[in-house]
Design an enzyme around this catalytic site. Structure first.
Site, short mmCIF file in Angstrom:
data_model
loop_
_atom_site.label_atom_id
_atom_site.label_comp_id
_atom_site.label_asym_id
_atom_site.label_seq_id
_atom_site.Cartn_x
_atom_site.Cartn_y
_atom_site.Cartn_z
N GLY A 4 17.43 43.62 84.82
CA GLY A 4 18.84 43.91 84.60
C GLY A 4 19.56 44.32 85.87
N GLU B 99 28.27 19.60 104.16
CA GLU B 99 27.48 18.96 105.23
C GLU B 99 26.42 18.05 104.62
OE1 GLU B 99 26.40 17.89 109.03
OE2 GLU B 99 28.21 18.73 108.19
#
Lengths: 582, 582
Positions: free
Chosen positions: A449, A472
């Site tokens: 969590g 790219e």
């Protein structure tokens, strides 16, 4: 407090020298010292605070980014930082800003594709930031396929001007960083039309906003494209949209470096040192010595032409060898691979520290619970990522060598290794960034969590990293290029042309097709040669299988399309082999 | 405009009836109509607008959430929506709020674990929202292992009170939704101490903030834990932290349903209909008929006790069968699996539509480029996710049947299928939510750069979905439970005890170990029986291999720990078989 104790205990267990490993990671003691000093500098400067970044509204986040960009520049000057130091400082500030595009794309594009006259006119203004530029290539409907761009630049011989126009919705420029709010100018990529002829995509310098009141000029529609993944991340950047309604620019604003072969193949990699010295000599001579951050990331695209249009409207094709652009790409992708190792290392570092501190279950007789890092389920997910971070680091170092090698060969007019080097870097860019993106998310999960909290650093690291998989060169498109290269290499195996570099293993075709794994006991897997051969055999056999299946198609392109999922797998196997072998 | 045309063309190609498929997906024509009506209702109501959600600062987002929660409630009353309608409306509003915890955790905890007297005292105030409650279980250092909670509730027989205290940093309550800003009360889970004895974890109703000015009461430290993944997502929720410095509460605020066996095993699933009728009969009798959204998600934990402490400080153990809690878990996890199919369907829907509209490369003779959906690389990634969405939908429907079956058996005091049903739902919760989380990210990637924009819907869908992998049982912990159950089932194979339900296939041990795949031609894979058997064989052989390796350890727990990565794989194989077989 407790956390620190756990870490000290873990560190005591290390079977290697921590200090030495830091230096190995940084590349040298000097690099390590610079990195460490810059990290402290950023961490101790309240202007660079990051703790509130995710809480800000978009508007406040953007203001915060402007402030940081200006402050970073100020500190670089005040402290007379070297190029390397400034680079590290900016990377620790770690907040994408319009300046990245101004220095990293706009100026390099002019330097690389502009004439000497264009340099003289535009660069001084850009260096002094009297104008701020961006790089307007991608369109709403056109990303990977640059040749599909729709924006037009039609030459009007009557007025000696180009008319820049967005003929369709899909031709709207979409994504350029720095465009949404800040830029006054852009290098705009558009189809060059002279007479009725389409000469493909070229670059044009276009003013977008008034230098008096920053309002968009007539015919220009410009704005921010809105929120992106994450709360901080790339939301500090004003990625924008841009449309032209018959906007006229003088002919001499087309980037026309048609006949100027780059001397010494300098790769158009600008450094801020040159910028700075030009900028500052007028006022403070002392700063001329300053070497500053090289904004070295260039997104030169092999599909973009740099040619010339004469006063009469005659089109003159560039004679700059296309291969030069590949050289630039080798450089850029090498930096992306190095950056991947850093991003992955950050994620792994957070997850590893968390795993050492976090305890859950396994308490015996009221004692402390088991450290999460001692669970095999945690180890089997985390440790391969840790190993990958180091592997990518070393591959990145090897790519530096490759770049140097390619550069040296090109200077001797030897283009022979370029296709292999290009395929290799394309594949490594794709593989390392995909693995890193997934690994950051895996590290977040490994923090349970707590990984979901922005304070863990992982959500924002993920959100800011993942565009690397797209820009790219989209990772899937790149792997298909690798696959194409592999198929070509396989097809030439019988011809006597020896495969080079990272495909050299294919020269041992007969052995790789016939050999059997020599592992008899588990320990045999500890021999690097055994692992290497296994990767070679796998990669080679996958390529051969694809080639065989391809040969069944009468139209090779149909076959390539039909078999592309298999070809992707073969390309990945080849790239994994490269990483293993370096 | 263009986009719509592309979609029309794609839809024309469908070889099934679109309208019928909508109904199959919704479960029934009625469900479909409700869903469609509620979607339109939310979409057309400006209060429920979502377009600006990611642009807001945290504070403004929170205010927006309060406004929407109130407005949803208002519309539900005004339009006299049925329970199903209200449920759909709220799911389309799609913004986590403190009310989820008040109605879905605080009230159910009191109903399920409180005595009749406690019901009478607390529920009317809660129904009228005169008090707002949350569910304070998880601590900074304690998540999955509820038995490790450190907060103490020490009985003081002198004053007939409990003293609630946070003895360590790690004992701080951390994560409860609704706690950070809003809640006036909480059900706090703490170790019950009487005399010097620790009776494990129990629930206590504790007031946190003043009902006059909302300030924290003496001894209470409370606050928001900060930003979470994404810009909108769960940042609309005030997940909080909470510390107690010797806070005193009357003895009768311990939840003490010790001896009250739930009649008819009603699973403690509260419906707002009951709430509403109680709440509103006093004023508007007309609303007593109203059936409202059942806030049915309960996070009852099998590790939490409900017992009694007498005035004298005597501890009386609960006689409620533990198995009842498992029944509740079957119910809750069934809803999670259904929700997974919805989240996955949303992501796949976005990516599929995008793939149909987006074109890139492949233009021939100046014609349009190829639709991205026609690329095999896109199909091989997208279509399996599409199939998974349907598969999870049907598994979710089957789980409804399973829940009904378990309920019926429990009413007849038949607990025999419960362990299998529990393992099955634990595994399916883990598998479907993990696959869905990864698939949402994959769908985002399939939308290229555009998937990175918040406007695509995918970043926020990802950020809001991923906690599902952690809550109501961490996915790795759950798979280990499944593995444990599988190992137990294997160990009993020789004993004559027949494996039931989803493990029935293990009864054919000899066949599964010896049979060979009958596939001779590619078409044979189209036979469901062939695929099913392949999954059965794989799952079974993996379980057997684990069991064999386990038997080599003298201490089974050491073995389980050492082999846990393999055990996880075996559990996943078993869960995949369940999905395939339903």
């Amino acid at each position: 407090m407790e956390a620190l104790d756990y870490h000290a205990e873990e560190r005591r267990k290390a079977e290697f020298d921590l200090e030495e490993m830091k230096i190995v990671w940084a590349g040298s003691r000097q690099n390590y010292e610079i990195s460490d000093r810059m990290a402290r500098l950023v961490a101790s400067d309240p202007v660079f605070r990051k703790d509130n970044r995710t809480m800000l509204s978009r508007k406040d986040l953007f203001k915060d980014t402007l402030r940081k960009a200006a402050h970073a520049w100020k500190r670089i000057i005040e402290l007379r930082l070297s190029e390397e130091e400034a680079h590290m400082l900016r990377s620790y500030v770690d907040q994408p800003a319009f300046t990245d595009l101004h220095w990293g794309m706009f100026i390099p594009a002019i330097k690389g594709q502009g004439t000497e006259e264009q340099h003289e006119k535009w660069l001084p203004m850009a260096y002094k930031m009297q104008i701020i530029g961006c790089y307007a290539q991608t369109e709403l409907g056109h990303g990977s396929n640059v040749q599909g761009l729709e924006t037009t630049a039609t030459f009007d011989p009557q007025t000696d001007e180009f008319v820049i126009h967005s003929p369709t919705l899909t031709s709207s420029k979409w994504w350029p960083g720095g465009l949404g709010k800040v830029s006054t100018h852009a290098v705009v990529y558009a189809r060059l039309i002279t007479g009725a002829q389409d000469h493909g995509v070229h670059g044009f310098i276009v003013q977008l906003r008034s230098l008096d009141d920053h309002s968009p000029l007539p015919g220009i529609t410009v704005g921010d494209i809105g929120m992106k993944f994450g709360s901080g991340a790339y939301n500090s950047m004003d990625n924008g949209l841009l449309r032209f309604d018959h906007v006229r620019i003088p002919r001499n604003q087309m980037l026309m470096r048609a006949k100027h072969l780059l001397k010494k193949f300098s790769w158009i990699i600008p450094t801020m040192s040159s910028c700075l010295s030009e900028k500052t000599t007028q006022k403070k001579p002392i700063i001329t010595e300053l070497k500053c951050h090289s904004y070295s990331v260039i997104f030169m695209d092999k599909q973009v032409d740099s040619s010339e249009v004469t006063r009469e409207g005659k089109f003159v094709q560039s004679d700059v060898p296309r291969q030069l652009v590949y050289g630039t790409m080798v450089y850029v992708r090498q930096t992306i691979v190095s950056d991947a190792s850093c991003a992955l290392a950050r994620a792994v570092c957070i997850a590893t520290r968390y795993s050492a501190v976090r305890r859950q279950f396994g308490s015996q007789n009221g004692g402390p619970e088991t450290q999460v890092i001692d669970y095999k389920t945690q180890q089997s997910r985390l440790f391969p990522l840790l190993a990958s971070a180091y592997a990518f680091r070393f591959v990145g170092e090897w790519l530096k060598w490759l770049y140097a090698d390619v550069t040296q060969r090109l200077q001797a007019n030897d283009f022979s290794t370029l296709p292999e080097a290009h395929a290799c870097t394309a594949g490594l860019k794709s593989m390392t960034t995909s693995v890193t993106a997934d690994a950051i998310e895996e590290c977040r999960k490994l923090c349970g969590g707590h990984g979901y909290l922005s304070n863990s650093g992982l959500p924002e690291l993920f959100a800011v990293y993942i565009p690397t998989c797209t820009y790219e060169g989209d990772n899937v498109v790149l792997l298909l290029q690798v696959a194409r290269f592999l198929m070509k290499t396989v097809s030439q195996l019988g011809s006597g042309k020896k495969p080079v570099g990272t495909t050299a293993y294919m020269g041992r075709a007969e052995h790789l097709m016939q050999c059997r794994c020599e592992v008899e006991r588990a320990e045999d897997w500890l021999k690097p040669s055994v692992i290497l051969e296994a990767f070679e055999v796998r990669a080679f056999r996958m390529s051969i299988a694809c080639a065989k299946n391809l040969s069944k198609f009468s139209n090779p392109e149909d076959g390539f399309s039909e078999l592309s999922p298999d070809l992707l797998e073969a390309a990945i196997a080849h790239c994994q082999l490269i990483v293993v072998s370096k």
